[in-house]
Scaffold this active site. Structure first.
Site, PDB file in Angstrom:
ATOM      1  N   HIS A 109      10.019  18.152  46.866  1.00  0.00           N
ATOM      2  CA  HIS A 109      10.702  18.938  46.179  1.00  0.00           C
ATOM      3  C   HIS A 109       9.473  20.391  46.347  1.00  0.00           C
ATOM      4  CE1 HIS A 109      12.165  15.661  43.665  1.00  0.00           C
ATOM      5  NE2 HIS A 109      13.144  16.503  43.434  1.00  0.00           N
ATOM      6  N   ASP A 133       6.517  19.722  44.238  1.00  0.00           N
ATOM      7  CA  ASP A 133       5.584  18.568  44.235  1.00  0.00           C
ATOM      8  C   ASP A 133       4.332  18.851  45.212  1.00  0.00           C
ATOM      9  OD1 ASP A 133       7.896  16.875  43.343  1.00  0.00           O
ATOM     10  OD2 ASP A 133       8.586  16.627  45.484  1.00  0.00           O
ATOM     11  N   GLU A 146      23.450  14.501  46.300  1.00  0.00           N
ATOM     12  CA  GLU A 146      22.823  13.280  45.615  1.00  0.00           C
ATOM     13  C   GLU A 146      23.743  12.857  44.504  1.00  0.00           C
ATOM     14  OE1 GLU A 146      18.751  12.595  45.898  1.00  0.00           O
ATOM     15  OE2 GLU A 146      18.910  11.316  44.159  1.00  0.00           O
ATOM     16  N   GLU A 154      21.944   7.431  46.419  1.00  0.00           N
ATOM     17  CA  GLU A 154      20.816   6.842  45.803  1.00  0.00           C
ATOM     18  C   GLU A 154      21.527   5.323  44.844  1.00  0.00           C
ATOM     19  OE1 GLU A 154      17.570   8.842  43.980  1.00  0.00           O
ATOM     20  OE2 GLU A 154      17.536   7.329  42.291  1.00  0.00           O
ATOM     21  N   HIS A 202      21.538   5.435  41.190  1.00  0.00           N
ATOM     22  CA  HIS A 202      22.599   6.448  40.908  1.00  0.00           C
ATOM     23  C   HIS A 202      23.934   5.843  40.656  1.00  0.00           C
ATOM     24  CE1 HIS A 202      19.958  10.238  41.660  1.00  0.00           C
ATOM     25  NE2 HIS A 202      19.369   9.275  40.923  1.00  0.00           N
ATOM     26  N   ASP A 247      18.831   7.427  49.371  1.00  0.00           N
ATOM     27  CA  ASP A 247      17.496   7.034  48.510  1.00  0.00           C
ATOM     28  C   ASP A 247      17.566   5.784  47.980  1.00  0.00           C
ATOM     29  OD1 ASP A 247      16.997   9.844  48.453  1.00  0.00           O
ATOM     30  OD2 ASP A 247      16.828  10.153  46.417  1.00  0.00           O
ATOM     31  N   ASP A 260      17.594   5.389  34.840  1.00  0.00           N
ATOM     32  CA  ASP A 260      17.268   5.379  36.282  1.00  0.00           C
ATOM     33  C   ASP A 260      15.876   4.867  36.144  1.00  0.00           C
ATOM     34  OD1 ASP A 260      17.477   6.034  38.832  1.00  0.00           O
ATOM     35  OD2 ASP A 260      17.178   8.275  38.310  1.00  0.00           O
ATOM     36  N   ASP A 280      14.514   3.632  38.990  1.00  0.00           N
ATOM     37  CA  ASP A 280      13.711   3.815  40.276  1.00  0.00           C
ATOM     38  C   ASP A 280      12.688   2.768  40.713  1.00  0.00           C
ATOM     39  OD1 ASP A 280      15.052   6.220  40.659  1.00  0.00           O
ATOM     40  OD2 ASP A 280      13.461   7.501  39.846  1.00  0.00           O
ATOM     41  N   ASP A 319      12.817   6.770  47.016  1.00  0.00           N
ATOM     42  CA  ASP A 319      13.048   7.315  45.695  1.00  0.00           C
ATOM     43  C   ASP A 319      12.692   6.064  44.439  1.00  0.00           C
ATOM     44  OD1 ASP A 319      12.970   9.182  43.680  1.00  0.00           O
ATOM     45  OD2 ASP A 319      14.851  10.143  44.036  1.00  0.00           O
TER      46      ASP A 319
HETATM   47  C1  XUL Z   1      16.261  11.868  40.369  1.00  0.00           C
HETATM   48  C2  XUL Z   1      16.467  12.095  41.674  1.00  0.00           C
HETATM   49  C3  XUL Z   1      15.684  12.874  42.509  1.00  0.00           C
HETATM   50  C4  XUL Z   1      16.551  13.434  43.870  1.00  0.00           C
HETATM   51  C5  XUL Z   1      15.886  14.739  44.606  1.00  0.00           C
HETATM   52  O1  XUL Z   1      17.058  10.756  39.769  1.00  0.00           O
HETATM   53  O2  XUL Z   1      17.000  10.914  42.447  1.00  0.00           O
HETATM   54  O3  XUL Z   1      14.635  12.627  42.548  1.00  0.00           O
HETATM   55  O4  XUL Z   1      16.324  12.294  44.675  1.00  0.00           O
HETATM   56  O5  XUL Z   1      15.804  15.732  43.454  1.00  0.00           O
HETATM   57 CO    CO Z   2      17.084  10.430  44.543  1.00  0.00          CO
END
Ligand code: XUL
Ligand code: CO
Length: 439
Positions: free
Chosen positions: A102, A105, A233, A269, A272, A297, A308, A310, A339
């Protein structure tokens, strides 16, 4: 520049019997699977934000990990450069060839976008310099349009036209950076593109505005030579209660409605998809059958938690189904971006590396097992056979458009009672999968 991760060697493949935590057990980049090197099947990417940024802060506690990478003060340009140094050393030692970022970042955001952009110019020159002489590339870039308070009501979907304009400025710069790095893709994750209550929300207007912003992004990207894909996404909720890009099917419908489907693909992802009440595999399949499976992702959620999390991918079944869908779709034009973040108590440098080793090994195993399922052929054959009634007789006529309700009604009257459609054999098929997984 001195080495940052002094105690970490280059991570090598040592095979399934190895007990060395800093070695790959399954990811063997040169190994050929279905005619292609593992590294070509699996273009892995490092997520700048988690790996170089996230230090363990959660809603109840502060950082547990030290991600200063030797910089004296965090949130400075010195720190931003230290992150670049750490990131490139990390990717080289891991054999990872892509990164995703991003805008914010890369540098600390200033109040004035002109100053933020100046910082981005400085850091992107530094990154470009680092990229030279390596095979490290950018998988995708994006703009963070969810953290700053101005985006409390979204970016494209904000009720404020000034916020919309600010988002456009950030996207413009983030696309320029992506092009500067030769990036393969540009992502829209609709972080706060959604709503909390319909009492104050014009859903139709907000969705039209998101489409306007995306159209502008495509037009600008193409005008400066970006020839990769844009990605949506999908995610159903968090941070907003309801997000517009709920899942792949919803996002694909949206893209088609606004004529954006030629320029966009899905970035799916895992966590998600599961938040949307689907399996990871479901959203991959929906994207693939619509010709829109672009990138992944890679992470996983927790069955017991409704948010989430992750986590780094560990579930080999899930990775196998992901790779099965990817292989069937002919591979990804994008890649596999981790991610994912190490758990808060996994705060050491070793954990940074071991998390990626886990993720890469899990996907390598997934690839190996998915290829075996395809080569075994029993599952694919069963599915093919299951629909065999459409290859002859009335079924063939249906598929070829030679029937209508009246002719089918006449056929049914003559048929009497139809036979049952045949066993789905779910348990037999699950047994085959286990046999391949552990045989
Ligand atoms: C948030 C997510 C983000 C996107 C990019 O849940 O997955 O990090 O991948 O903005
Ligand atoms: Co993501």
């Amino acid at each position: 520049m001195s080495e940052i991760f002094k105690n970490i060697p280059e991570i090598k493949y040592e095979g399934p019997k190895s007990k060395n935590p800093l070695a790959f057990k399954y990811y063997d980049s040169e190994k050929i699977i279905l005619g292609k090197k593992m590294s070509e099947h699996l273009p892995f990417a490092m997520a700048w934000w988690h790996n170089l940024g996230a230090a363990g802060t959660d809603m109840f506690g502060r950082d547990t990990a030290d991600k200063s990478f030797g910089a004296k003060e965090k949130g400075t340009m010195e720190h931003a450069k230290a992150k670049v140094d750490a990131g490139f050393e990390f990717m080289k030692k891991m054999g990872i060839r892509y990164f995703c970022f991003h805008d914010v970042d890369l540098v600390p955001e200033a109040d004035d976008i002109k100053e933020t952009n100046r910082r981005l110019d400085e850091i992107s020159d530094y990154i470009l310099e680092k990229m030279k002489g390596t095979d490290i590339k950018c998988l995708w870039g994006t703009a963070n349009m969810f953290s700053n308070p101005r985006y409390m009501n979204g970016a494209g979907s904000s009720n404020s036209a000034d916020v919309f304009a600010f988002a456009a400025a950030q996207i413009k710069k983030a696309i320029e950076l992506t092009v500067k790095f030769g990036g393969r893709g540009y992502v829209f994750w609709g972080g706060r593109e959604g709503y909390e209550t319909l009492l104050n929300t014009d859903v139709k207007f907000e969705q039209e505005n998101i489409a306007r912003l995306m159209r502008m992004a495509v037009d600008y990207g193409r005008s400066i030579g970006f020839d990769g894909y844009f990605y949506i996404e999908p995610k159903p909720k968090e941070p907003m209660k309801h997000q517009y890009d709920f899942d792949a099917a919803t996002a694909i419908g949206f893209l088609r409605q606004y004529g954006l489907d030629k320029d966009f693909q899905m970035n799916i992802e895992a966590n998600h998809a599961t938040l949307a009440g689907h399996t990871f595999r479901h959203d991959l399949r929906i994207s693939a059958i619509n010709g829109m499976l672009g990138s992944v992702d890679a992470n996983q959620g927790d069955m017991l938690l409704g948010w989430d999390t992750d986590e780094f991918p560990f579930d080999v079944y899930e990775a196998t189904w992901c790779m099965y869908e990817v292989l069937k779709a002919g591979g990804l034009k994008g890649g596999f971006n981790f991610d994912s973040k190490a758990r808060r108590p996994s705060y050491t440098v070793e954990d940074m590396f071991e998390s990626y080793i886990l993720g890469m090994d899990t996907f390598a195993l997934g690839l190996i097992k998915a290829a075996e399922i395809i080569e075994d052929g029993r599952i694919d054959e069963f599915v093919k056979e299951r629909y065999s009634s459409y290859r002859t007789g009335i079924g063939k006529d249906i598929v070829e458009g030679k029937t209508d309700l009246a002719s089918l009604a006449a056929y049914a009257e003559k048929m009497g009672k139809p036979e049952l459609p045949g066993s789905g054999r779910q348990e037999r098929l699950e047994g085959i999968v286990n046999q391949i997984m552990f045989g």
